[in-house]
Design a protein around this motif. Structure first.
Motif, PDB file in Angstrom:
ATOM      1  N   VAL A 181       7.509  -1.973   6.329  1.00 17.30           N
ATOM      2  CA  VAL A 181       8.557  -0.316   5.610  1.00 17.30           C
ATOM      3  C   VAL A 181       7.574   0.482   6.422  1.00 17.30           C
ATOM      4  N   PRO A 182       8.446   1.069   7.972  1.00 19.18           N
ATOM      5  CA  PRO A 182       7.930   1.915   8.608  1.00 19.18           C
ATOM      6  C   PRO A 182       7.096   2.835   8.091  1.00 19.18           C
ATOM      7  N   LYS A 183       5.888   3.111   9.210  1.00 24.03           N
ATOM      8  CA  LYS A 183       5.417   4.536   9.148  1.00 24.03           C
ATOM      9  C   LYS A 183       6.279   5.929   8.008  1.00 24.03           C
ATOM     10  N   ASP A 184       7.318   6.056   9.029  1.00 24.90           N
ATOM     11  CA  ASP A 184       7.943   7.539   8.786  1.00 24.90           C
ATOM     12  C   ASP A 184       8.425   6.798   7.791  1.00 24.90           C
ATOM     13  N   ASP A 185       8.770   6.493   6.598  1.00 21.38           N
ATOM     14  CA  ASP A 185      10.233   5.793   5.940  1.00 21.38           C
ATOM     15  C   ASP A 185       8.957   6.222   4.444  1.00 21.38           C
ATOM     16  N   ARG A 186       9.253   7.267   3.750  1.00 21.62           N
ATOM     17  CA  ARG A 186       8.851   7.456   2.908  1.00 21.62           C
ATOM     18  C   ARG A 186       9.501   7.896   1.550  1.00 21.62           C
ATOM     19  N   LYS A 187      10.728   6.297   1.715  1.00 17.01           N
ATOM     20  CA  LYS A 187      11.316   6.345   0.559  1.00 17.01           C
ATOM     21  C   LYS A 187      10.690   6.222  -0.970  1.00 17.01           C
ATOM     22  N   LYS A 188      11.241   6.226  -1.923  1.00 14.66           N
ATOM     23  CA  LYS A 188      10.413   5.804  -2.977  1.00 14.66           C
ATOM     24  C   LYS A 188      11.110   4.880  -3.298  1.00 14.66           C
ATOM     25  N   MET A 189      10.426   3.396  -4.880  1.00 12.98           N
ATOM     26  CA  MET A 189      11.559   2.996  -5.174  1.00 12.98           C
ATOM     27  C   MET A 189      11.669   4.209  -6.452  1.00 12.98           C
ATOM     28  N   LYS A 190      13.204   3.710  -7.129  1.00 12.39           N
ATOM     29  CA  LYS A 190      13.551   4.512  -8.090  1.00 12.39           C
ATOM     30  C   LYS A 190      13.819   3.950  -9.385  1.00 12.39           C
ATOM     31  N   PRO A 191      13.539   4.129 -10.449  1.00 15.11           N
ATOM     32  CA  PRO A 191      13.222   3.612 -11.253  1.00 15.11           C
ATOM     33  C   PRO A 191      14.058   2.907 -11.770  1.00 15.11           C
ATOM     34  N   ILE A 192      14.796   1.940 -12.837  1.00 16.88           N
ATOM     35  CA  ILE A 192      16.025   1.893 -12.924  1.00 16.88           C
ATOM     36  C   ILE A 192      16.231   0.952 -14.309  1.00 16.88           C
ATOM     37  N   THR A 193      17.630   0.376 -15.027  1.00 13.93           N
ATOM     38  CA  THR A 193      17.600   0.409 -16.620  1.00 13.93           C
ATOM     39  C   THR A 193      17.127  -1.120 -15.764  1.00 13.93           C
ATOM     40  N   LEU A 194      17.099  -1.250 -17.663  1.00 16.00           N
ATOM     41  CA  LEU A 194      16.246  -3.154 -17.657  1.00 16.00           C
ATOM     42  C   LEU A 194      17.698  -3.716 -18.010  1.00 16.00           C
TER      43      LEU A 194
ATOM     44  N   ARG B  55       0.840  -1.166  -0.465  1.00 16.53           N
ATOM     45  CA  ARG B  55       0.440  -0.498   0.084  1.00 16.53           C
ATOM     46  C   ARG B  55       0.657   1.333   0.083  1.00 16.53           C
ATOM     47  N   GLY B  56       2.040   0.970  -0.097  1.00 13.64           N
ATOM     48  CA  GLY B  56       3.024   2.349   0.427  1.00 13.64           C
ATOM     49  C   GLY B  56       4.066   2.730  -1.209  1.00 13.64           C
ATOM     50  N   ARG B  57       5.248   1.851  -1.439  1.00 18.81           N
ATOM     51  CA  ARG B  57       5.926   2.102  -1.896  1.00 18.81           C
ATOM     52  C   ARG B  57       5.830   1.250  -3.486  1.00 18.81           C
ATOM     53  N   TRP B  58       5.119   0.657  -3.622  1.00 20.70           N
ATOM     54  CA  TRP B  58       4.184  -0.775  -4.490  1.00 20.70           C
ATOM     55  C   TRP B  58       3.654   0.356  -5.238  1.00 20.70           C
ATOM     56  N   CYS B  59       2.755   0.432  -4.452  1.00 15.03           N
ATOM     57  CA  CYS B  59       1.725   0.913  -4.909  1.00 15.03           C
ATOM     58  C   CYS B  59       1.648   2.412  -5.435  1.00 15.03           C
ATOM     59  N   GLN B  60       2.654   3.717  -5.054  1.00 15.91           N
ATOM     60  CA  GLN B  60       3.333   4.645  -5.217  1.00 15.91           C
ATOM     61  C   GLN B  60       3.857   4.268  -6.248  1.00 15.91           C
ATOM     62  N   MET B  61       4.591   3.288  -6.843  1.00 12.90           N
ATOM     63  CA  MET B  61       5.316   2.873  -8.235  1.00 12.90           C
ATOM     64  C   MET B  61       4.191   3.026  -9.561  1.00 12.90           C
ATOM     65  N   GLU B  62       3.144   1.681  -9.482  1.00 13.49           N
ATOM     66  CA  GLU B  62       2.130   1.801  -9.878  1.00 13.49           C
ATOM     67  C   GLU B  62       1.351   2.865 -10.890  1.00 13.49           C
ATOM     68  N   ASN B  63       1.692   3.536  -9.794  1.00 13.32           N
ATOM     69  CA  ASN B  63       1.254   4.906 -10.331  1.00 13.32           C
ATOM     70  C   ASN B  63       1.583   5.876 -11.132  1.00 13.32           C
ATOM     71  N   TYR B  64       3.006   5.521 -10.687  1.00 10.79           N
ATOM     72  CA  TYR B  64       4.006   6.270 -11.301  1.00 10.79           C
ATOM     73  C   TYR B  64       3.997   6.012 -12.645  1.00 10.79           C
ATOM     74  N   VAL B  65       4.232   4.470 -12.771  1.00 13.25           N
ATOM     75  CA  VAL B  65       4.683   3.931 -14.213  1.00 13.25           C
ATOM     76  C   VAL B  65       3.192   4.553 -14.812  1.00 13.25           C
ATOM     77  N   LYS B  66       2.282   4.544 -13.909  1.00 10.04           N
ATOM     78  CA  LYS B  66       1.133   4.926 -14.898  1.00 10.04           C
ATOM     79  C   LYS B  66       1.042   5.639 -15.805  1.00 10.04           C
TER      80      LYS B  66
END
Length: 305
Positions: A240-253, A165-176
């Motif tokens: 993931v701790p509640k106060d940890d807002r670190k985002k998933m960084k895009p990487i190359t293939l 519900r945190g980093r993964w969901c945020q990544m899915e939205n970003y990619v969308k």
């Protein structure tokens, strides 16, 4: 002379028909290669996953089963399922846009697999700490029927709730957002190819494996940019701790290949000619939702890779 048992049909033909009917009923047809589901792979080339899938061939055909995920007699996406760990290796789909909202659909078992070889709803009892984490996410679907098709238990893995519900969901939205803005084929149609997978661990929820890592990648052609675009993400399936807002960084293939030894798109266009996004990842909302107005979000790709 024909046998009365076969009703006048040649015995050999009856045997062939019975075998074909049995294979269709159990979903066991075409289980050696995955090329016949090539509509969900860019340039009809499946991903490369060592010890699992190499050059389109499933190395352990007794364990890994390709599933043509079908709803209302229409193929919606493709999954390679691990019957031993009872989780998908990956789900592959073509992104052609999305609709707002989320389908109110119950999770269902896959009728093409034996009941004992897949996870069931009983594997997620009340109070369990893991979500049913989609691989092909519901909100990447462009119709209600496509949304409903994603709620197969063969399309989800036990995912730590705070990560899902945190980093993964945020990544899915970003990619969308990226795909909506940049992925347009030669016919000016929105089109991107996406593969999302899970790396198993030595931990289990009953008989269902709890993946240690989830990964995702997309690749598409952008007519606007006149070139190919691609990126990947992966993250640890852990609290993931509640106060940890670190985002998933895009990487190359290439980085995904180096870090996880996975090649989601073994295509020359994606590997050699694609570029990466360089804008900061937008902030997610409280419920990991982006605003409906996406025109204000500025996400750029560099002119050279």
């Amino acid at each position: 002379m024909t046998s009365s048992v076969t009703g006048g049909w040649p015995l050999a033909l009856v045997i062939l028909l019975l075998v074909a009917m049995d294979s269709t009923a159990t979903g066991r047809t075409g289980m050696i290669h995955v090329e016949e589901w090539d509509e969900f792979f860019l340039e009809k080339i499946p991903p490369e996953i060592p010890k699992v899938l190499v050059k389109g061939k499933i190395l352990d055909q007794n364990r890994y089963k390709p599933i043509r995920q079908t709803y209302k007699n229409e193929a919606r996406f493709m999954t390679l399922y691990d019957e031993r760990n009872k989780i998908p290796v990956f789900s592959a789909y073509k992104y052609t846009g999305h609709i707002e909202g989320r389908s109110n659909t119950n999770w269902k078992p896959e009728p093409q697999l034996d009941a004992k070889q897949q996870a069931t709803i009983k594997d997620w009892p009340k109070g369990i700490s893991h979500d049913k984490g989609h691989l092909y996410p519901c909100f990447h679907a462009d119709s209600k029927d496509d949304q409903k098709s994603t709620f197969m238990l063969t399309n989800c893995v036990p995912q730590v709730a705070s990560f899902n519900r945190g980093r993964w969901c945020q990544m899915e939205n970003y990619v969308k957002v990226l795909m909506d803005k940049y992925c347009s084929n030669q016919n000016n149609h929105l089109e991107a190819f996406v593969i999302v997978g899970a790396v198993p661990s030595d931990k289990y929820m009953g008989t269902v494996n709890i993946p240690k890592t989830l990964w995702a990648a997309f690749c598409c052609y952008s007519k606007e940019r006149g070139r190919w675009l691609a990126s990947a993400h992966y993250g640890a399936n852990e609290e993931v701790p509640k106060d940890d807002r670190k985002k998933m960084k895009p990487i190359t293939l290439a980085e995904l290949k180096t870090d996880l030894n996975i090649r989601p798109f073994p295509n020359e266009n994606c590997l050699a000619h694609s570029v990466m996004p360089d804008d900061p990842i937008p902030e997610e909302g409280e419920n990991c939702d982006f605003p409906n107005n996406r025109k204000k979000q500025r996400i750029r790709f560099p002119d050279s890779g």
